[in-house]
Design a protein around this motif. Sequence first.
Motif, PDB file in Angstrom:
ATOM      1  N   ALA A 159      -5.258  40.050 -40.876  1.00 28.48           N
ATOM      2  CA  ALA A 159      -6.774  40.152 -41.087  1.00 28.48           C
ATOM      3  C   ALA A 159      -7.160  40.320 -39.389  1.00 28.48           C
ATOM      4  CB  ALA A 159      -7.375  38.149 -41.546  1.00 28.48           C
ATOM      5  N   GLY A 160      -7.975  41.391 -39.858  1.00 28.32           N
ATOM      6  CA  GLY A 160      -8.826  41.642 -38.367  1.00 28.32           C
ATOM      7  C   GLY A 160      -9.647  40.324 -37.950  1.00 28.32           C
ATOM      8  N   ASP A 161     -10.220  40.052 -38.415  1.00 27.10           N
ATOM      9  CA  ASP A 161     -11.417  38.934 -38.581  1.00 27.10           C
ATOM     10  C   ASP A 161     -10.926  38.152 -38.764  1.00 27.10           C
ATOM     11  OD1 ASP A 161     -13.215  37.657 -38.332  1.00 27.10           O
ATOM     12  OD2 ASP A 161     -14.996  39.153 -40.042  1.00 27.10           O
ATOM     13  N   LEU A 162     -11.294  37.239 -37.732  1.00 27.49           N
ATOM     14  CA  LEU A 162     -10.338  35.308 -38.466  1.00 27.49           C
ATOM     15  C   LEU A 162     -11.561  34.486 -38.272  1.00 27.49           C
ATOM     16  CD1 LEU A 162      -7.148  35.301 -35.747  1.00 27.49           C
ATOM     17  CD2 LEU A 162      -7.665  35.499 -37.824  1.00 27.49           C
ATOM     18  N   MET A 163     -12.417  34.745 -38.838  1.00 30.58           N
ATOM     19  CA  MET A 163     -13.855  34.578 -39.046  1.00 30.58           C
ATOM     20  C   MET A 163     -12.904  33.701 -40.852  1.00 30.58           C
ATOM     21  SD  MET A 163     -15.196  33.323 -37.079  1.00 30.58           S
ATOM     22  CE  MET A 163     -16.831  32.615 -38.242  1.00 30.58           C
ATOM     23  N   ILE A 164     -11.778  32.440 -41.166  1.00 25.19           N
ATOM     24  CA  ILE A 164     -11.485  32.982 -42.467  1.00 25.19           C
ATOM     25  C   ILE A 164     -11.289  31.418 -42.315  1.00 25.19           C
ATOM     26  CG2 ILE A 164     -10.113  34.960 -42.537  1.00 25.19           C
ATOM     27  CD1 ILE A 164      -8.139  33.826 -41.066  1.00 25.19           C
ATOM     28  N   ALA A 165     -10.980  30.671 -44.160  1.00 23.09           N
ATOM     29  CA  ALA A 165     -10.570  29.557 -43.847  1.00 23.09           C
ATOM     30  C   ALA A 165      -9.999  29.185 -44.630  1.00 23.09           C
ATOM     31  CB  ALA A 165     -12.007  28.649 -43.947  1.00 23.09           C
ATOM     32  N   ALA A 166      -9.275  27.698 -45.638  1.00 23.42           N
ATOM     33  CA  ALA A 166      -8.411  28.064 -46.191  1.00 23.42           C
ATOM     34  C   ALA A 166      -8.864  27.340 -47.587  1.00 23.42           C
ATOM     35  CB  ALA A 166      -7.104  27.822 -45.723  1.00 23.42           C
ATOM     36  N   GLY A 179     -10.678  35.537 -51.103  1.00 30.20           N
ATOM     37  CA  GLY A 179     -11.719  36.510 -51.118  1.00 30.20           C
ATOM     38  C   GLY A 179     -12.843  35.988 -51.047  1.00 30.20           C
ATOM     39  N   ALA A 180     -13.352  35.344 -51.869  1.00 30.93           N
ATOM     40  CA  ALA A 180     -15.294  34.509 -51.991  1.00 30.93           C
ATOM     41  C   ALA A 180     -15.411  34.774 -50.235  1.00 30.93           C
ATOM     42  CB  ALA A 180     -15.077  32.827 -52.503  1.00 30.93           C
ATOM     43  N   TYR A 181     -16.606  34.776 -50.224  1.00 32.76           N
ATOM     44  CA  TYR A 181     -16.963  33.910 -48.992  1.00 32.76           C
ATOM     45  C   TYR A 181     -18.277  33.439 -49.074  1.00 32.76           C
ATOM     46  CZ  TYR A 181     -16.132  39.006 -47.257  1.00 32.76           C
ATOM     47  OH  TYR A 181     -15.653  40.371 -46.288  1.00 32.76           O
ATOM     48  N   ALA A 190     -25.600  24.205 -36.894  1.00 36.82           N
ATOM     49  CA  ALA A 190     -24.918  25.249 -36.757  1.00 36.82           C
ATOM     50  C   ALA A 190     -24.332  25.546 -38.356  1.00 36.82           C
ATOM     51  CB  ALA A 190     -23.922  24.628 -35.886  1.00 36.82           C
ATOM     52  N   ALA A 191     -24.082  27.044 -38.699  1.00 37.35           N
ATOM     53  CA  ALA A 191     -23.540  27.703 -39.352  1.00 37.35           C
ATOM     54  C   ALA A 191     -22.527  28.646 -39.369  1.00 37.35           C
ATOM     55  CB  ALA A 191     -24.623  27.816 -40.257  1.00 37.35           C
ATOM     56  N   ILE A 192     -21.699  28.868 -40.173  1.00 35.42           N
ATOM     57  CA  ILE A 192     -21.308  30.445 -40.427  1.00 35.42           C
ATOM     58  C   ILE A 192     -20.442  30.958 -41.916  1.00 35.42           C
ATOM     59  CG2 ILE A 192     -20.138  29.792 -38.000  1.00 35.42           C
ATOM     60  CD1 ILE A 192     -17.868  28.845 -40.145  1.00 35.42           C
ATOM     61  N   THR A 193     -19.682  32.389 -41.176  1.00 42.11           N
ATOM     62  CA  THR A 193     -19.637  32.555 -43.104  1.00 42.11           C
ATOM     63  C   THR A 193     -18.481  33.516 -42.690  1.00 42.11           C
ATOM     64  OG1 THR A 193     -22.262  33.627 -43.699  1.00 42.11           O
ATOM     65  CG2 THR A 193     -20.104  34.541 -44.409  1.00 42.11           C
ATOM     66  N   VAL A 194     -17.582  32.532 -43.537  1.00 42.33           N
ATOM     67  CA  VAL A 194     -16.178  32.778 -43.716  1.00 42.33           C
ATOM     68  C   VAL A 194     -16.134  33.002 -44.815  1.00 42.33           C
ATOM     69  CG1 VAL A 194     -15.612  31.103 -41.575  1.00 42.33           C
ATOM     70  CG2 VAL A 194     -15.773  30.175 -44.764  1.00 42.33           C
ATOM     71  N   ARG A 195     -14.193  34.105 -44.907  1.00 41.17           N
ATOM     72  CA  ARG A 195     -13.872  34.272 -46.162  1.00 41.17           C
ATOM     73  C   ARG A 195     -12.750  33.950 -46.546  1.00 41.17           C
ATOM     74  NH1 ARG A 195      -9.934  39.344 -47.411  1.00 41.17           N
ATOM     75  NH2 ARG A 195     -10.056  38.855 -44.883  1.00 41.17           N
ATOM     76  N   ILE A 196     -12.215  33.243 -47.679  1.00 40.10           N
ATOM     77  CA  ILE A 196     -10.658  32.696 -48.042  1.00 40.10           C
ATOM     78  C   ILE A 196     -10.071  33.175 -48.719  1.00 40.10           C
ATOM     79  CG2 ILE A 196     -10.231  31.450 -49.975  1.00 40.10           C
ATOM     80  CD1 ILE A 196     -12.915  29.969 -48.521  1.00 40.10           C
ATOM     81  N   VAL A 197      -9.361  33.138 -47.511  1.00 36.47           N
ATOM     82  CA  VAL A 197      -7.696  34.347 -47.276  1.00 36.47           C
ATOM     83  C   VAL A 197      -6.291  32.902 -47.701  1.00 36.47           C
ATOM     84  CG1 VAL A 197      -8.870  35.963 -46.319  1.00 36.47           C
ATOM     85  CG2 VAL A 197      -7.269  33.993 -44.947  1.00 36.47           C
ATOM     86  N   LEU A 211     -10.220  25.317 -41.873  1.00 39.05           N
ATOM     87  CA  LEU A 211     -11.484  26.723 -41.342  1.00 39.05           C
ATOM     88  C   LEU A 211     -10.227  26.781 -40.359  1.00 39.05           C
ATOM     89  CD1 LEU A 211     -14.721  25.158 -40.623  1.00 39.05           C
ATOM     90  CD2 LEU A 211     -13.806  26.893 -42.233  1.00 39.05           C
ATOM     91  N   SER A 212      -9.989  28.247 -40.085  1.00 42.22           N
ATOM     92  CA  SER A 212      -9.304  28.488 -38.627  1.00 42.22           C
ATOM     93  C   SER A 212      -9.477  28.128 -37.332  1.00 42.22           C
ATOM     94  CB  SER A 212      -9.089  29.870 -38.434  1.00 42.22           C
ATOM     95  OG  SER A 212     -11.144  30.930 -37.716  1.00 42.22           O
ATOM     96  N   GLN A 213      -8.988  27.677 -36.654  1.00 38.86           N
ATOM     97  CA  GLN A 213      -9.940  27.446 -35.092  1.00 38.86           C
ATOM     98  C   GLN A 213     -11.255  27.907 -34.873  1.00 38.86           C
ATOM     99  OE1 GLN A 213      -5.965  27.465 -32.775  1.00 38.86           O
ATOM    100  NE2 GLN A 213      -5.784  24.899 -33.413  1.00 38.86           N
ATOM    101  N   GLN A 214     -10.370  29.444 -34.549  1.00 39.94           N
ATOM    102  CA  GLN A 214     -11.618  30.493 -34.438  1.00 39.94           C
ATOM    103  C   GLN A 214     -13.227  29.760 -35.106  1.00 39.94           C
ATOM    104  OE1 GLN A 214      -8.896  31.746 -35.524  1.00 39.94           O
ATOM    105  NE2 GLN A 214      -7.738  32.387 -33.366  1.00 39.94           N
ATOM    106  N   ALA A 215     -13.391  29.605 -36.365  1.00 38.68           N
ATOM    107  CA  ALA A 215     -14.107  29.451 -37.715  1.00 38.68           C
ATOM    108  C   ALA A 215     -14.670  27.955 -36.902  1.00 38.68           C
ATOM    109  CB  ALA A 215     -13.376  29.754 -38.374  1.00 38.68           C
ATOM    110  N   PHE A 216     -13.969  26.954 -36.698  1.00 36.24           N
ATOM    111  CA  PHE A 216     -13.902  25.561 -36.395  1.00 36.24           C
ATOM    112  C   PHE A 216     -14.987  25.521 -35.065  1.00 36.24           C
ATOM    113  CE2 PHE A 216     -13.687  21.463 -35.624  1.00 36.24           C
ATOM    114  CZ  PHE A 216     -13.983  20.532 -36.592  1.00 36.24           C
TER     115      PHE A 216
END
Length: 332
Positions: A159-166, A179-181, A190-197, A211-216
């Motif tokens: 993934a080029g963008d690590l704003m992701i989650a399990a 693939g869900a956002y 605080a709020a963020i948008t992540v994609r499920i991968v 969450l990825s550490q970057q997202a958390f």
Amino acid sequence: MRTTRHGAAERAAKRRRGIGLPVALPAVGVVVCLAAALLIGGGADVRRTADESVTAAPVLSGSPAVAADATTTPTQARVTSPAPSLRRTPTVSAAGKPPVASRSTPATTPRAPSSTPRAESMVSTASLAGRIKPAVRYRGVATAYAAGDGNGACLYGPAGDLMIAAMNHTDYESAKACGAYVRVRAANGAAITVRIVNECPLPCAPGQLDLSQQAFSRLANLSVGRLPITWTLLSPATPGTLSIRYKTGSSQYWCGIQVIGHRNPVATLELRTAKGWRKLNRTGYNYFLAPDGNGCGGAIRVTDIYGERLTINGIALKPDVAHPARVQFARH
């Protein structure tokens, strides 16, 4: 010399006249009385006939009733009171009001206008969604993991963008969440948008996001460990179009197909065959399989959880290649 006895004759004539007068007078009186009686009776009959004709005549709605007047002829009359209407009176209900025919009006619920994707997703509904549904706010905890290059159980690749989650195992639901956002919000605002991968296996609980550490770190310090959160499904303004990829080893005898870059979660994938559209089963690693190869290499139809169908033609059966489809699901 003849003497004319005028006096005797006159006396005789007077006597005869005197006798006839008493006789004639009563006779005249009788005739007069009879005539008067006839006239009086005839007048009564005429008046009665006139009254009956007025009474018996139908009175139309809005016309006045009439009665004979002593100073008028039978064809003349004066207004005395309004006539009863011949118009049908509507049936009166128990409440004292005429019944009104019921009419059903389809109920409509207008969608509130919004400029934010999150607000739009909160008023959307989807009949093909699994456990993760639009307009539902889920509660859980957020944890963090080292995502590496961003690849995970959904097999999207790096993934080029690590704003992701399990997603936790329960809500992952055999890759339906892939693939869900989702929009994640912490208690501190605080709020963020992540994609499920990826999938977070048990004991990850329902509602939990790893969450990825970057997202958390966008929500809280990594040292927090477990962070209470809420999250909702999002239909974002993602750029670009979706792609189709055949799995390694795919051929006309067997193939696995996945969808990449879709805005909304994918509900079904079908292949066109000689007998019509064939629905494929989805695996936990996010591929739809055709074990006998029937339909592989032909037209593909993809449906999202909102019921929108996209038919894709001309995709070559080349494994491990992301084939752009030049289409995308609508935003909700």
